[in-house]
Design a protein around this motif. Sequence first.
Motif, mmCIF file in Angstrom:
data_model
loop_
_atom_site.group_PDB
_atom_site.id
_atom_site.type_symbol
_atom_site.label_atom_id
_atom_site.label_comp_id
_atom_site.label_asym_id
_atom_site.label_seq_id
_atom_site.Cartn_x
_atom_site.Cartn_y
_atom_site.Cartn_z
ATOM 1 N N LEU A 263 -1.384 6.382 -0.517
ATOM 2 C CA LEU A 263 -2.560 7.412 0.309
ATOM 3 C C LEU A 263 -1.955 8.310 0.943
ATOM 4 C CD1 LEU A 263 -5.514 7.663 0.695
ATOM 5 C CD2 LEU A 263 -5.211 6.028 2.565
ATOM 6 N N ALA A 264 -0.699 8.047 1.725
ATOM 7 C CA ALA A 264 -0.143 9.300 2.611
ATOM 8 C C ALA A 264 0.588 10.280 1.652
ATOM 9 C CB ALA A 264 0.815 8.571 3.444
ATOM 10 N N LEU B 225 -0.657 1.864 1.528
ATOM 11 C CA LEU B 225 -0.946 3.164 2.385
ATOM 12 C C LEU B 225 0.089 4.222 2.085
ATOM 13 C CD1 LEU B 225 -1.308 1.423 5.842
ATOM 14 C CD2 LEU B 225 -3.211 2.086 4.317
ATOM 15 N N ILE C 227 3.546 -2.173 10.771
ATOM 16 C CA ILE C 227 2.416 -2.999 10.193
ATOM 17 C C ILE C 227 2.547 -4.454 10.853
ATOM 18 C CG2 ILE C 227 1.431 -3.654 8.127
ATOM 19 C CD1 ILE C 227 2.252 -0.899 6.768
ATOM 20 N N THR D 172 4.770 3.738 -6.367
ATOM 21 C CA THR D 172 4.594 4.920 -5.591
ATOM 22 C C THR D 172 4.314 6.177 -6.765
ATOM 23 O OG1 THR D 172 5.533 4.235 -3.811
ATOM 24 C CG2 THR D 172 5.038 6.794 -3.904
ATOM 25 N N TRP E 288 -5.445 -5.995 -0.373
ATOM 26 C CA TRP E 288 -4.439 -4.572 -0.397
ATOM 27 C C TRP E 288 -4.135 -4.357 -1.946
ATOM 28 C CZ3 TRP E 288 -4.090 -1.077 2.900
ATOM 29 C CH2 TRP E 288 -4.759 -1.305 4.227
ATOM 30 N N ILE F 222 0.839 -4.014 2.242
ATOM 31 C CA ILE F 222 -0.036 -3.108 2.963
ATOM 32 C C ILE F 222 0.604 -1.712 2.909
ATOM 33 C CG2 ILE F 222 -0.945 -2.403 4.807
ATOM 34 C CD1 ILE F 222 -1.578 -5.186 5.521
ATOM 35 N N PHE F 223 2.046 -1.713 3.317
ATOM 36 C CA PHE F 223 2.738 -0.492 3.376
ATOM 37 C C PHE F 223 2.780 0.264 1.714
ATOM 38 C CE2 PHE F 223 6.822 1.914 2.841
ATOM 39 C CZ PHE F 223 6.660 2.983 3.647
ATOM 40 N N ALA G 269 -6.780 -2.260 -3.141
ATOM 41 C CA ALA G 269 -6.677 -0.883 -2.435
ATOM 42 C C ALA G 269 -5.384 -0.305 -3.001
ATOM 43 C CB ALA G 269 -6.491 -1.192 -0.863
ATOM 44 N N THR G 270 -4.347 -0.857 -3.488
ATOM 45 C CA THR G 270 -3.388 0.005 -4.100
ATOM 46 C C THR G 270 -3.808 0.492 -5.285
ATOM 47 O OG1 THR G 270 -1.864 -1.447 -3.178
ATOM 48 C CG2 THR G 270 -0.868 -0.241 -4.993
ATOM 49 N N PHE H 54 -6.051 3.497 -4.515
ATOM 50 C CA PHE H 54 -5.403 4.692 -3.950
ATOM 51 C C PHE H 54 -5.007 5.591 -5.091
ATOM 52 C CE2 PHE H 54 -4.668 2.579 0.486
ATOM 53 C CZ PHE H 54 -6.175 2.728 0.491
#
Length: 724
Positions: free
Chosen positions: A671-672, A668, A714, A287, A83, A664-665, A86-87, A90
């Motif tokens: 991405l959101a 995500l 989550i 973010t 993750w 994870i948040f 993934a961060t 993204f």
Amino acid sequence: MTIDTRNVPDTPTREPAPGGARPAPRALTRAQLRSALPGALRKLDPRVLYTSPVMFVVEVGAVVTTVLAIVEPGVFAWWIAVWLWATVLFATLAESVAESRGKAQASTLRATQKQTTARKVDAPQDTLTSGTRLDRLPTVEVPSSTLQVGDVVVVAAGETVPGDGDVIEGVASIDESAVTGESAPVIRESGGDRSAVTGGTVVLSDQVVVRITAPAGATFVDRMIALVEGSERQKTPNEIALNILLTSLTVVFLLAVATLQPFAIYSGARQDLLVLVALLVCLIPTTIGALLSAIGIAGMDRLVQRNVLAMSGRAVEAAGDVDVLLLDKTGTITYGNRRATEVLPVTEVTPRELAESARLASLADETPEGRSIVELVDGTYGTAEELPLDAALVPFTAQTRMSGVDLPLTRSSEAGGAGNTEMHRIRKGAGSAIRRWAQSTGTYLSEAETAELDAHIDAVSRMGGTPLVVGEQLGEHPARILGVVRLKDVVKEGMRERFDALRAMSIRSVMVTGDNAVTAQAIAAEAGVDDVLAEATPEDKLALIKREQEGGKLVAMAGDGTNDAPALAQSDVGVAMNTGTSAAKEAGNMVDLDSDPTKLIEIVEIGKQLLITRGALTTFSVANDVAKYFAILPAMFMTVFPQLEVLNIMRLASPGSAILSAVIFNALIILALIPLSLRGVRYRPASASSLLQRNLLVYGLGGLVAPFIGIKLIDLVVSLIPGL
């Protein structure tokens, strides 16, 4: 052959579309994600990612957790490592999607760039002087890629303009749809402010002689392609300042996490390196760090969608901070074509007599004003008389400031003598010019007649119109003044509402015009403009901009002529019209392909939307991090300090699930928010305090609440993973 310009607009016309010239693409589609993914993977290269310090730290954290997961394999370690990668992915995906949208637009522009054959004038430069028919000089065919600055080419109907340049001879109708996306043809001619032509456009009728102003590979379209592809985008001052702030926060939290371990060891709550890395990633502003570049690219992209090329991101940001907006009256606030709306006869002259005389003088007048007089009289009185074949036209000149017609009045002949023709002379023009003409025929107006004529002229001027005086002379008799025709500058629909919106943004609008002060004030009052610069010269514009800037204001203006170049260069946001001269386009920091000066208002709104989007997502990011503290910190120390249970307000299942859920948040939410960063936060004209209040309520409060809900949901799923 000549061009009938009556049905060919000077600039492309279009229905005003909310938001601009081209429909904005959807914020995020599967196709965009697929096309952007390879670029996102390439951006994982540390040599590329280091320019974003926040995400570079996350990537280092991902590498560390991956090594730890390999050395001491475990479900928790591998989930954290995956993750964190993934961060980072993204974040690079957000920038790659923004760039891919620009590349898609660039591919359309690149399709207009094709190798063409140019007919270059084959003559020494010293022979290319004014008065020489350049189109009659010998030409040689050369590839367009070999053209240099200063070369002169001849382009005829059906041929493609081989490169950027200025028309130095001739006038032609040109199809610019390949560049502007607008199908309506435009007129380009020498000796004015509509002389610039762009390589790749097509001449539809007649022919023009063009002097090349940009070498191959450095044309306007080349620069636009480079810009929309993102290859020439430089970070703006505000973006650099925010990057410095984010870097500083990252260093602070890095030191905080590094010094946390000694305290944890001292208190008997030693933490794994894996947990410390997860804590660091969740504490730093990932973010906004992930979305910052995408926000800037998307802001430039929104301008391109509206057919505006910004030479730098600084100009887009400056547009968002503009305090004063300079707008030309003609063609911007008004339609530019004055229309006859009323006839005002003097005593002893009937309205019909004045109207029919004005009509006769206008039948051969192909200007919009002349045609509008014919339409007004025909519509009001139903006349349809045409000019006799032996009528003599008197064209308008800058010296006489009037035009008209000479009509045969009577014919008489004496035995053995030649025929003598008396003429009915009609003149229309400026009041002072018609008075001088009348006086030259022996006419002297009485005090009462002068007062009546002046009253009509003043009344028209006070109402924002232009007075056109009409007079006639029968034979050799003294001329007489018939009255005044009112020409009105028609204010465009919705202008008052747009200026009201500017005031709501705390932007002062200034109308710039060459009209006299009385007429200018009347138009300004009708349009709702805040201030007026009447009888303006290029020096006046430049002086006004400098005065405003000395007072700490940012100034934006639009222009198209060489005489506008100094003011465009001086202004903070200078929007040059694509139809304008090369000097104007070089002086400005934006070019409007549609040549619509009113778009300056939209440019300001796009700039403000960029700044608001960046501010809103920064607020969300900071507030978002606060909530993650409540997820991770209790989980880290709750087993040693049960008192921290009170901070576990989300009631997460276990320390491991709490930390993993926060990570994870954290990934995500990036991405959101990609669609929002690309689309931009919706901008509504409002005061700075109102915008700040909305920003805090929507994005501050939203950023605080969203993680509590998201992390809890989550956690409900993560807690089901065996071995966690």
